[in-house]
Design a protein around this motif. Structure first.
Motif, PDB file in Angstrom:
ATOM      1  N   VAL A  12      -8.849  19.816   5.006  1.00 27.05           N
ATOM      2  CA  VAL A  12      -7.671  19.040   4.634  1.00 27.05           C
ATOM      3  C   VAL A  12      -8.099  17.752   3.944  1.00 27.05           C
ATOM      4  CG1 VAL A  12      -5.600  17.868   5.473  1.00 27.05           C
ATOM      5  CG2 VAL A  12      -6.366  19.989   6.574  1.00 27.05           C
ATOM      6  N   ALA A  13      -7.588  17.537   2.741  1.00 27.74           N
ATOM      7  CA  ALA A  13      -7.809  16.275   2.043  1.00 27.74           C
ATOM      8  C   ALA A  13      -6.745  15.287   2.502  1.00 27.74           C
ATOM      9  CB  ALA A  13      -7.735  16.472   0.536  1.00 27.74           C
ATOM     10  N   ILE A  14      -7.184  14.162   3.024  1.00 28.27           N
ATOM     11  CA  ILE A  14      -6.268  13.104   3.444  1.00 28.27           C
ATOM     12  C   ILE A  14      -6.440  11.932   2.479  1.00 28.27           C
ATOM     13  CG2 ILE A  14      -5.621  11.517   5.293  1.00 28.27           C
ATOM     14  CD1 ILE A  14      -6.675  13.547   7.299  1.00 28.27           C
ATOM     15  N   ILE A  15      -5.360  11.600   1.784  1.00 22.66           N
ATOM     16  CA  ILE A  15      -5.378  10.518   0.802  1.00 22.66           C
ATOM     17  C   ILE A  15      -4.673   9.307   1.407  1.00 22.66           C
ATOM     18  CG2 ILE A  15      -4.721   9.781  -1.516  1.00 22.66           C
ATOM     19  CD1 ILE A  15      -4.586  12.707  -2.340  1.00 22.66           C
ATOM     20  N   GLN A  16      -5.418   8.240   1.658  1.00 23.90           N
ATOM     21  CA  GLN A  16      -4.796   7.041   2.206  1.00 23.90           C
ATOM     22  C   GLN A  16      -4.157   6.252   1.073  1.00 23.90           C
ATOM     23  OE1 GLN A  16      -8.748   5.592   3.704  1.00 23.90           O
ATOM     24  NE2 GLN A  16      -8.037   3.606   2.941  1.00 23.90           N
ATOM     25  N   ALA A  17      -2.911   5.827   1.301  1.00 23.74           N
ATOM     26  CA  ALA A  17      -2.142   5.163   0.251  1.00 23.74           C
ATOM     27  C   ALA A  17      -1.282   4.068   0.850  1.00 23.74           C
ATOM     28  CB  ALA A  17      -1.265   6.179  -0.475  1.00 23.74           C
ATOM     29  N   ARG A  18      -1.136   2.975   0.112  1.00 26.06           N
ATOM     30  CA  ARG A  18      -0.254   1.899   0.559  1.00 26.06           C
ATOM     31  C   ARG A  18       0.299   1.166  -0.662  1.00 26.06           C
ATOM     32  NH1 ARG A  18      -3.152  -3.413   1.299  1.00 26.06           N
ATOM     33  NH2 ARG A  18      -5.206  -3.159   0.340  1.00 26.06           N
ATOM     34  N   MET A  19       1.431   0.502  -0.458  1.00 27.66           N
ATOM     35  CA  MET A  19       2.069  -0.241  -1.539  1.00 27.66           C
ATOM     36  C   MET A  19       1.667  -1.711  -1.557  1.00 27.66           C
ATOM     37  SD  MET A  19       4.024   1.811  -3.298  1.00 27.66           S
ATOM     38  CE  MET A  19       5.301   0.819  -4.086  1.00 27.66           C
ATOM     39  N   SER A  20       1.145  -2.217  -0.445  1.00 25.39           N
ATOM     40  CA  SER A  20       0.963  -3.661  -0.274  1.00 25.39           C
ATOM     41  C   SER A  20      -0.417  -4.153  -0.689  1.00 25.39           C
ATOM     42  CB  SER A  20       1.225  -4.053   1.183  1.00 25.39           C
ATOM     43  OG  SER A  20       0.395  -3.300   2.060  1.00 25.39           O
ATOM     44  N   SER A  21      -0.955  -3.641  -1.786  1.00 29.02           N
ATOM     45  CA  SER A  21      -2.221  -4.150  -2.301  1.00 29.02           C
ATOM     46  C   SER A  21      -2.079  -5.618  -2.684  1.00 29.02           C
ATOM     47  CB  SER A  21      -2.647  -3.331  -3.525  1.00 29.02           C
ATOM     48  OG  SER A  21      -3.668  -3.980  -4.242  1.00 29.02           O
ATOM     49  N   GLU A  22      -3.047  -6.446  -2.286  1.00 28.77           N
ATOM     50  CA  GLU A  22      -2.980  -7.870  -2.598  1.00 28.77           C
ATOM     51  C   GLU A  22      -3.153  -8.133  -4.081  1.00 28.77           C
ATOM     52  OE1 GLU A  22      -5.727 -10.040  -0.226  1.00 28.77           O
ATOM     53  OE2 GLU A  22      -4.762  -9.522   1.689  1.00 28.77           O
ATOM     54  N   ARG A  23      -4.065  -7.401  -4.719  1.00 30.59           N
ATOM     55  CA  ARG A  23      -4.368  -7.670  -6.122  1.00 30.59           C
ATOM     56  C   ARG A  23      -3.405  -6.977  -7.083  1.00 30.59           C
ATOM     57  NH1 ARG A  23     -10.772  -6.826  -6.826  1.00 30.59           N
ATOM     58  NH2 ARG A  23     -10.553  -5.301  -5.134  1.00 30.59           N
ATOM     59  N   LEU A  24      -2.873  -5.815  -6.672  1.00 31.61           N
ATOM     60  CA  LEU A  24      -1.975  -5.075  -7.568  1.00 31.61           C
ATOM     61  C   LEU A  24      -0.930  -4.346  -6.723  1.00 31.61           C
ATOM     62  CD1 LEU A  24      -1.445  -4.433 -10.546  1.00 31.61           C
ATOM     63  CD2 LEU A  24      -2.911  -2.420 -10.317  1.00 31.61           C
ATOM     64  N   PRO A  25       0.084  -5.064  -6.258  1.00 32.12           N
ATOM     65  CA  PRO A  25       1.100  -4.445  -5.398  1.00 32.12           C
ATOM     66  C   PRO A  25       1.769  -3.245  -6.062  1.00 32.12           C
ATOM     67  CG  PRO A  25       1.320  -6.846  -5.412  1.00 32.12           C
ATOM     68  CD  PRO A  25       0.318  -6.496  -6.478  1.00 32.12           C
ATOM     69  N   GLY A  26       1.996  -2.199  -5.259  1.00 27.97           N
ATOM     70  CA  GLY A  26       2.682  -1.016  -5.769  1.00 27.97           C
ATOM     71  C   GLY A  26       1.863  -0.162  -6.708  1.00 27.97           C
ATOM     72  N   LYS A  27       0.551  -0.374  -6.716  1.00 21.23           N
ATOM     73  CA  LYS A  27      -0.290   0.266  -7.723  1.00 21.23           C
ATOM     74  C   LYS A  27      -0.259   1.784  -7.665  1.00 21.23           C
ATOM     75  CE  LYS A  27      -4.517  -0.179  -4.904  1.00 21.23           C
ATOM     76  NZ  LYS A  27      -5.874  -0.781  -4.834  1.00 21.23           N
ATOM     77  N   VAL A  28      -0.134   2.372  -6.480  1.00 23.94           N
ATOM     78  CA  VAL A  28      -0.263   3.830  -6.361  1.00 23.94           C
ATOM     79  C   VAL A  28       0.920   4.565  -6.976  1.00 23.94           C
ATOM     80  CG1 VAL A  28      -1.694   3.603  -4.315  1.00 23.94           C
ATOM     81  CG2 VAL A  28       0.762   4.004  -4.047  1.00 23.94           C
ATOM     82  N   LEU A  29       2.036   3.864  -7.162  1.00 27.05           N
ATOM     83  CA  LEU A  29       3.211   4.501  -7.779  1.00 27.05           C
ATOM     84  C   LEU A  29       3.469   3.990  -9.193  1.00 27.05           C
ATOM     85  CD1 LEU A  29       5.738   4.778  -4.798  1.00 27.05           C
ATOM     86  CD2 LEU A  29       4.103   6.471  -5.638  1.00 27.05           C
TER      87      LEU A  29
END
Length: 264
Positions: A12-29
Motif C-alpha cells: 500500500v502506497a500511503i501519501i501524506q498530504a496537508r494544506m497548511s504548508s508554511e512556505r506554500l499553503p494549499g500547495k498539494v491542490l
C-alpha cells in the motif's frame, strides 16, 4: 486498486498530504492543466506495477477538510489522523488499509515516478526478511521529489510504539535510520548521481518549475518518466534556475549508505 488477500504481500502506497504548508499553503491542490497536483501524483503512482492500493493520509485539522472533499469527489481512499504525529497517522492508515508493506510518499512530490517506486520496492523485496526498510532518500542520489521509502508493517508498529522524539514522529522514518541493527535499512542508490536536481514542491518557485515540466511533457506523453524530465530540462537549461535558490530543509539523518540485511 484493491489489496490482495490471498497470502501475497499487500503493498500500500500511503501519501501524506496537508494544506497548511508554511512556505506554500494549499500547495498539494494547486492546479496544473486544470488538475490538482495531488491528482497528478495519484495517477502517476497508480501506474506502479507493485502498488496494490493507494491511500492519502491527511490530518484531522479543519484546514485539511479540502483534501477530504477532493478525495470524496475522486473516490480516493483517505485516512485522517494526527497533524503533528505523522508516524501515528501512518500506522492508522496502514491498519485501516490492511497494509503489510508500506510505501511512503509525500504530496510535495507530484512528479513521483512509478518506475523509481517499483525499483525501490523490488530491491526491498529481494532482501532477506531481516531488512525492514529501504529508501532512495538517504543518501541523496535521485532528484529531490522522487523520494520513496518502503517498510514492513511490523517495523512501522515498532517505531510508532517506541519512537519518542518529535522529529521521529513528524518525519515517520528516522527511527529506522537511528536503529540500523534492528531494521537493517537498505539504501537504493542511483547509478548516476542526480542529487542536484530539485523537483519537489516547497515554495512558489518550485511550483513554477513543476508547472513548466508538466505542461511541456503532457503534450508529448501522459506517462512521462524521470528520464523525460531530465531531457526536457536539458533542452531548457534556464528552467533549473527557477528554483535554484530554494534551500532544502536540513535533515538530521546522516547521509550514509545503508547496506540492508546483507551487510553482515
Amino acid at each position: 486498486l484493491v489489496p490482495r488477500r490471498n497470502g501475497e504481500l499487500t503493498k500500500v502506497a500511503i501519501i501524506q498530504a496537508r494544506m497548511s504548508s508554511e512556505r506554500l499553503p494549499g500547495k498539494v491542490l494547486k492546479e496544473v492543466n486544470e488538475k490538482p497536483l495531488l491528482l497528478h501524483q495519484l495517477e502517476r503512482v497508480a501506474r506502479s506495477k507493485h502498488v496494490e492500493k493507494i491511500v492519502v493520509a491527511t490530518s484531522t485539522s479543519p484546514a485539511d477538510d479540502e483534501i477530504e472533499k477532493f478525495a470524496k469527489k475522486g473516490n480516493i481512499s483517505l485516512f485522517r489522523g494526527s497533524e503533528g504525529d505523522v508516524l501515528s497517522r501512518f500506522e492508522g492508515a496502514a491498519q485501516e488499509s490492511g497494509a503489510t508493506t508500506i510505501i511512503r510518499l509525500t504530496a510535495d512530490c507530484p512528479l513521483s515516478d512509478p518506475e523509481v517506486i517499483d525499483h525501490v520496492i523490488t530491491k526491498y523485496l529481494e532482501q532477506p526478511n531481516a531488512c525492514k526498510f529501504a529508501t532512495n532518500a538517504i543518501p541523496r542520489s535521485y532528484p529531490a521529489g522522487l523520494e520513496v521509502e518502503c517498510f514492513s508493517r511490523d517495523a512501522l508498529e515498532i517505531a510508532s510504539l517506541e519512537a519518542k522524539e518529535d522529529y521521529d514522529r513528524e518525519h515517520v522514518t528516522p527511527f529506522f535510520y537511528r536503529n540500523p541493527n534492528r531494521f537493517f535499512p537498505l539504501s537504493v542508490v542511483s547509478t548516476i548521481n542526480y542529487s542536484k536536481e530539485r523537483w519537489t514542491l516547497d515554495e512558489q518557485s518550485d511550483f513554477y518549475l513543476i508547472k513548466k515540466i508538466m505542461e511541456a511533457l503532457s503534450q508529448i506523453k501522459v506517462d512521462f518518466k524521470m528520464v523525460d524530465v531530465l531531457n526536457v530540462l536539458d533542452a531548457n537549461p534556464d528552467w533549473r534556475k527557477l528554483n535554484s535558490a530554494v534551500q532544502e530543509t536540513p535533515r538530521l539523518v546522516k547521509d550514509d549508505i545503508f547496506k540492508g540485511a546483507d551487510s553482515g
